[in-house]
Design a protein around this motif. Structure first.
Motif, PDB file in Angstrom:
ATOM      1  N   ALA A 140      -1.387  -0.962  10.450  1.00  0.00           N
ATOM      2  CA  ALA A 140      -1.141  -0.001   9.369  1.00  0.00           C
ATOM      3  C   ALA A 140      -1.205  -0.696   8.015  1.00  0.00           C
ATOM      4  N   CYS A 141      -0.564  -1.849   7.882  1.00  0.00           N
ATOM      5  CA  CYS A 141      -0.597  -2.575   6.608  1.00  0.00           C
ATOM      6  C   CYS A 141      -2.017  -3.015   6.245  1.00  0.00           C
ATOM      7  N   PRO A 142      -2.770  -3.647   7.154  1.00  0.00           N
ATOM      8  CA  PRO A 142      -4.152  -3.984   6.809  1.00  0.00           C
ATOM      9  C   PRO A 142      -4.985  -2.767   6.393  1.00  0.00           C
ATOM     10  N   ALA A 143      -4.801  -1.648   7.094  1.00  0.00           N
ATOM     11  CA  ALA A 143      -5.558  -0.445   6.742  1.00  0.00           C
ATOM     12  C   ALA A 143      -5.184   0.045   5.345  1.00  0.00           C
ATOM     13  N   VAL A 144      -3.892   0.085   5.050  1.00  0.00           N
ATOM     14  CA  VAL A 144      -3.442   0.577   3.749  1.00  0.00           C
ATOM     15  C   VAL A 144      -3.904  -0.351   2.629  1.00  0.00           C
ATOM     16  N   CYS A 145      -3.791  -1.662   2.848  1.00  0.00           N
ATOM     17  CA  CYS A 145      -4.251  -2.613   1.828  1.00  0.00           C
ATOM     18  C   CYS A 145      -5.761  -2.465   1.585  1.00  0.00           C
ATOM     19  N   THR A 146      -6.511  -2.242   2.650  1.00  0.00           N
ATOM     20  CA  THR A 146      -7.956  -2.065   2.503  1.00  0.00           C
ATOM     21  C   THR A 146      -8.272  -0.785   1.744  1.00  0.00           C
ATOM     22  N   ILE A 147      -7.541   0.278   2.057  1.00  0.00           N
ATOM     23  CA  ILE A 147      -7.730   1.535   1.327  1.00  0.00           C
ATOM     24  C   ILE A 147      -7.423   1.343  -0.159  1.00  0.00           C
ATOM     25  N   GLY A 148      -6.349   0.600  -0.466  1.00  0.00           N
ATOM     26  CA  GLY A 148      -5.985   0.378  -1.861  1.00  0.00           C
ATOM     27  C   GLY A 148      -7.049  -0.367  -2.637  1.00  0.00           C
ATOM     28  N   LEU A 149      -7.580  -1.445  -2.051  1.00  0.00           N
ATOM     29  CA  LEU A 149      -8.630  -2.189  -2.758  1.00  0.00           C
ATOM     30  C   LEU A 149      -9.903  -1.359  -2.859  1.00  0.00           C
ATOM     31  N   ALA A 150     -10.250  -0.635  -1.804  1.00  0.00           N
ATOM     32  CA  ALA A 150     -11.446   0.204  -1.853  1.00  0.00           C
ATOM     33  C   ALA A 150     -11.335   1.242  -2.963  1.00  0.00           C
ATOM     34  N   ARG A 151     -10.181   1.854  -3.099  1.00  0.00           N
ATOM     35  CA  ARG A 151      -9.984   2.826  -4.178  1.00  0.00           C
ATOM     36  C   ARG A 151     -10.118   2.162  -5.544  1.00  0.00           C
ATOM     37  N   ALA A 152      -9.531   0.958  -5.690  1.00  0.00           N
ATOM     38  CA  ALA A 152      -9.591   0.259  -6.970  1.00  0.00           C
ATOM     39  C   ALA A 152     -11.027  -0.094  -7.324  1.00  0.00           C
ATOM     40  N   LEU A 153     -11.781  -0.561  -6.351  1.00  0.00           N
ATOM     41  CA  LEU A 153     -13.178  -0.893  -6.611  1.00  0.00           C
ATOM     42  C   LEU A 153     -13.976   0.355  -6.981  1.00  0.00           C
ATOM     43  N   ARG A 154     -13.711   1.443  -6.258  1.00  0.00           N
ATOM     44  CA  ARG A 154     -14.466   2.675  -6.509  1.00  0.00           C
ATOM     45  C   ARG A 154     -14.121   3.279  -7.864  1.00  0.00           C
ATOM     46  N   ARG A 155     -12.861   3.180  -8.275  1.00  0.00           N
ATOM     47  CA  ARG A 155     -12.409   3.885  -9.469  1.00  0.00           C
ATOM     48  C   ARG A 155     -12.362   3.031 -10.729  1.00  0.00           C
ATOM     49  N   ALA A 156     -12.286   1.686 -10.581  1.00  0.00           N
ATOM     50  CA  ALA A 156     -12.069   0.856 -11.765  1.00  0.00           C
ATOM     51  C   ALA A 156     -13.096  -0.239 -11.981  1.00  0.00           C
ATOM     52  N   ALA A 157     -13.753  -0.700 -10.919  1.00  0.00           N
ATOM     53  CA  ALA A 157     -14.620  -1.875 -11.040  1.00  0.00           C
ATOM     54  C   ALA A 157     -15.956  -1.517 -11.684  1.00  0.00           C
ATOM     55  N   SER A 304      -0.330   2.305  -1.800  1.00  0.00           N
ATOM     56  CA  SER A 304       0.534   1.743  -0.760  1.00  0.00           C
ATOM     57  C   SER A 304       1.874   2.464  -0.692  1.00  0.00           C
ATOM     58  N   ARG A 305       2.414   2.862  -1.831  1.00  0.00           N
ATOM     59  CA  ARG A 305       3.702   3.568  -1.819  1.00  0.00           C
ATOM     60  C   ARG A 305       3.560   4.926  -1.131  1.00  0.00           C
ATOM     61  N   TRP A 306       2.509   5.621  -1.457  1.00  0.00           N
ATOM     62  CA  TRP A 306       2.250   6.912  -0.783  1.00  0.00           C
ATOM     63  C   TRP A 306       2.129   6.705   0.732  1.00  0.00           C
ATOM     64  N   MET A 307       1.331   5.744   1.133  1.00  0.00           N
ATOM     65  CA  MET A 307       1.075   5.584   2.559  1.00  0.00           C
ATOM     66  C   MET A 307       2.254   4.953   3.295  1.00  0.00           C
ATOM     67  N   THR A 308       3.071   4.178   2.598  1.00  0.00           N
ATOM     68  CA  THR A 308       4.311   3.696   3.217  1.00  0.00           C
ATOM     69  C   THR A 308       5.237   4.867   3.519  1.00  0.00           C
ATOM     70  N   ALA A 309       5.305   5.831   2.612  1.00  0.00           N
ATOM     71  CA  ALA A 309       6.110   7.031   2.865  1.00  0.00           C
ATOM     72  C   ALA A 309       5.565   7.809   4.059  1.00  0.00           C
ATOM     73  N   VAL A 310       4.246   7.910   4.153  1.00  0.00           N
ATOM     74  CA  VAL A 310       3.628   8.583   5.298  1.00  0.00           C
ATOM     75  C   VAL A 310       3.964   7.849   6.588  1.00  0.00           C
ATOM     76  N   GLY A 311       3.818   6.524   6.579  1.00  0.00           N
ATOM     77  CA  GLY A 311       4.113   5.747   7.775  1.00  0.00           C
ATOM     78  C   GLY A 311       5.562   5.854   8.193  1.00  0.00           C
ATOM     79  N   ALA A 312       6.468   5.833   7.227  1.00  0.00           N
ATOM     80  CA  ALA A 312       7.891   5.984   7.541  1.00  0.00           C
ATOM     81  C   ALA A 312       8.150   7.333   8.205  1.00  0.00           C
ATOM     82  N   THR A 313       7.451   8.363   7.759  1.00  0.00           N
ATOM     83  CA  THR A 313       7.616   9.690   8.351  1.00  0.00           C
ATOM     84  C   THR A 313       7.116   9.716   9.792  1.00  0.00           C
ATOM     85  N   GLY A 314       6.010   9.022  10.065  1.00  0.00           N
ATOM     86  CA  GLY A 314       5.539   8.918  11.443  1.00  0.00           C
ATOM     87  C   GLY A 314       6.564   8.254  12.344  1.00  0.00           C
TER      88      GLY A 314
END
Length: 554
Positions: A140-157, A304-314
């Motif tokens: 879960a952590c590797p997936a969330v970290c990858t999603i975060g960097l992918a979003r940053a690259l797509r939106r800011a780089a 990561s904060r959003w997805m940590t909340a999702v994971g906690a709910t699971g």
């Protein structure tokens, strides 16, 4: 057979029945989740998501769960290899083979690959929620970290940096996909990122040389690292931090870094966390360096904060499933234990905690979907700013409590690692509480936002409308609690000492109202009433009837 042998075998049969009661299709059996998606998604997205969610849920049960049980065991944890047999530095991390078997399932679901396209937050939240029935499970952590960097690259780089680094992150083939990590924390600062001292020295070719230390490096085996570092001549504090993407290898060799050691953590043990030294590591900026902290927090940490909340709910969902099924099958003192009022009260609270969190995080997911797609207006952005921090805080606290209650229902059996998943979930949930900002850091950030932005007006408007629309006694009670919370928040905004001492209590009140408001909006009247009831309220027949009804739920 002797009568005591019959008793032993009967008891073991009850336990076997309990184990067999876990749903083989956790998506299909999760009515609140399916109802939320039906109301939130257009038909084409829901039609595309449902078969994927069903298949992935079954794979979590049939593949990820038994794999995680092995590689999360202390005898099968990740190991660091500093040098190869020829004495060359490799900085490799070795995992149990089952770790990669589970990873192929997670990456193959598209959980990470959805990051290639803007506005796929519902799909990602659904898949992460289903994965989190097994806790962090090393992926879960590797997936969330990858999603975060992918979003940053797509939106800011820049186009050049995005095209170089993004494609490898959004592949569904686990064997060729590149995973990401985010290294912000340093030993002297922890959550005080403004105290970071790692420096980024500019080079003529547009790259930077990173020098310094990072103290908590989760996903230390990643192929791409997102790193914050201080740019020479930049202001002190967070404004002087740039945000960089750093490949693990350059020309096949470690890229100017060394891992000191792997961390022995309380939880999330299947995923490798370590300490890292940077000595001239080559990295490239993700967007303008002067916007580095904005990118790191506004895109990466908020994801990561959003997805940590999702994971906690699971994890809360799993705690409820484990405890409610166990209570139906376990007998003591001549009866099934779910017939005892004290146990039923725990089951009711577990169900309310899970469903309240589920509706809260999917309200946040709706905001994430719009923000990532670039369609959110200013009011939605302000509400998101509040909810992404508040939901991470509230859900991670609730998850630890919910798993603890699940263990209580199982009794001594609930403390045995081989008996159920709950001990692992308990360890993971405590780690989740500290990820992406401790509770006090998040509470302080929310209060700072209230003081400088019209966030509280947006919170009042959105939650007030939900309470009024309920048209019930519970809605009126929630509105009264909301008004009290808003009054307390305004005092905290005006009086620094009062805010520092008491705003966390105020936020707890506001988040209770938020969960109640979303439950009422979804027609979950009983759950809303139970969540709204004060813990010390005198018990009465209405409370007893509500507990019985909730305890008998799915």
């Amino acid at each position: 057979m002797r009568h005591w042998d019959v008793m032993f075998e009967t008891a073991r049969g009850d336990l076997a029945s309990w184990r067999g009661a876990f749903p083989t299709d956790p998506y299909e059996t999760d009515r609140p989740l399916r109802s939320l998606l039906a109301g939130a998604l257009p038909a084409d997205r829901r039609t595309a998501l449902e078969p994927v969610a069903r298949a992935f849920g079954r794979n979590v049960v049939e593949v990820v769960a038994p794999c995680a049980q092995r590689y999360e065991h202390r005898a099968h944890l990740p190991e660091l290899t500093r040098y190869d047999a020829a004495g060359r530095r490799v900085e490799q991390i070795t995992f149990d083979p089952d770790y990669h078997t589970a990873g192929a399932v997670v990456w193959g679901s598209g959980l990470v690959a959805h990051s290639a396209q803007p506005g796929r937050a519902f799909e990602q939240a659904t898949l992460l929620y289903l994965l989190s029935l097994e806790g962090e499970a090393g992926h879960a952590c590797p997936a969330v970290c990858t999603i975060g960097l992918a979003r940053a690259l797509r939106r800011a780089a820049s186009d050049e940096i995005r095209d170089r680094f993004l494609p490898g992150l959004v592949r569904t083939d686990y064997r060729t996909a590149e995973r990401a990590s985010q290294f912000l924390t340093e030993v002297q600062g922890g959550s005080d990122v403004g105290a970071n001292a790692t420096i980024a020295e500019p080079r003529a070719d547009g790259s930077y040389a990173l020098r310094g230390e990072k103290w908590f490096c989760s996903v230390a085996d990643a192929e791409q690292f997102l790193v914050t570092a201080r740019v020479p001549g930049a202001p002190a504090g967070t404004r002087g931090l740039g945000c960089f993407v750093m490949p693990r290898l350059l020309d096949g060799a470690p890229n100017g870094f060394a891992l000191r050691r792997l961390k022995e953590k309380l939880g999330t043990r299947g995923m490798a966390s370590g300490e890292m030294d940077l000595d001239g590591a080559t990295a490239w900026p993700v967007g303008p360096v002067e916007h580095g902290f904005r990118t790191a927090v506004g895109v990466v940490l908020n994801t990561s904060r959003w997805m940590t909340a999702v994971g906690a709910t699971g994890m809360m969902r799993r705690a409820y499933l484990e405890a409610s099924a166990y209570a139906r099958h376990r007998r003591a003192f001549g009866a099934r234990i779910d017939e005892f009022p004290a146990v039923r009260a725990i089951l009711a609270q577990l169900r309310v905690s899970w469903t309240g969190a589920l509706h809260l995080v999917f309200a946040l997911t709706a905001l994430e979907d719009r923000i990532d797609a670039g369609t959110a207006d200013e009011e939605a952005a302000l509400y998101h700013r509040f909810l992404v921090n508040a939901a991470k805080y509230a859900c991670s606290v609730d998850a630890t409590g919910a798993v603890r209650q699940g263990i209580e229902v199982l009794g001594g059996n609930g403390t045995i690692e081989e008996f159920s998943v709950l001990p692992r979930l308990y360890r993971d949930s405590i780690v989740y509480e500290s990820w992406e900002g401790t509770h006090n850091v998040l509470v302080a950030q929310i209060l700072a936002d209230l003081r400088r932005l019209p966030v509280l007006d947006v919170v009042a408007g959105r939650l007030g409308q939900l309470c009024r629309s309920a048209g019930s006694a519970a809605g009126a009670q929630a509105r009264a609690q909301l008004d009290r919370g808003l009054e307390e928040a305004r005092r905290a905004m005006e009086d620094p000492d009062h805010g520092a001492r008491f705003f966390r209590h105020t936020l707890d009140r506001l988040m209770t109202v938020a969960r109640v408001a979303y439950l009422l909006d979804a027609g979950e009247e009983l759950a809303a009433e139970h969540l709204l009831a004060a813990p010390l309220r005198d018990p009465d027949a209405a409370m007893a009837a509500r507990v019985d009804a909730l305890a008998q739920g799915e």
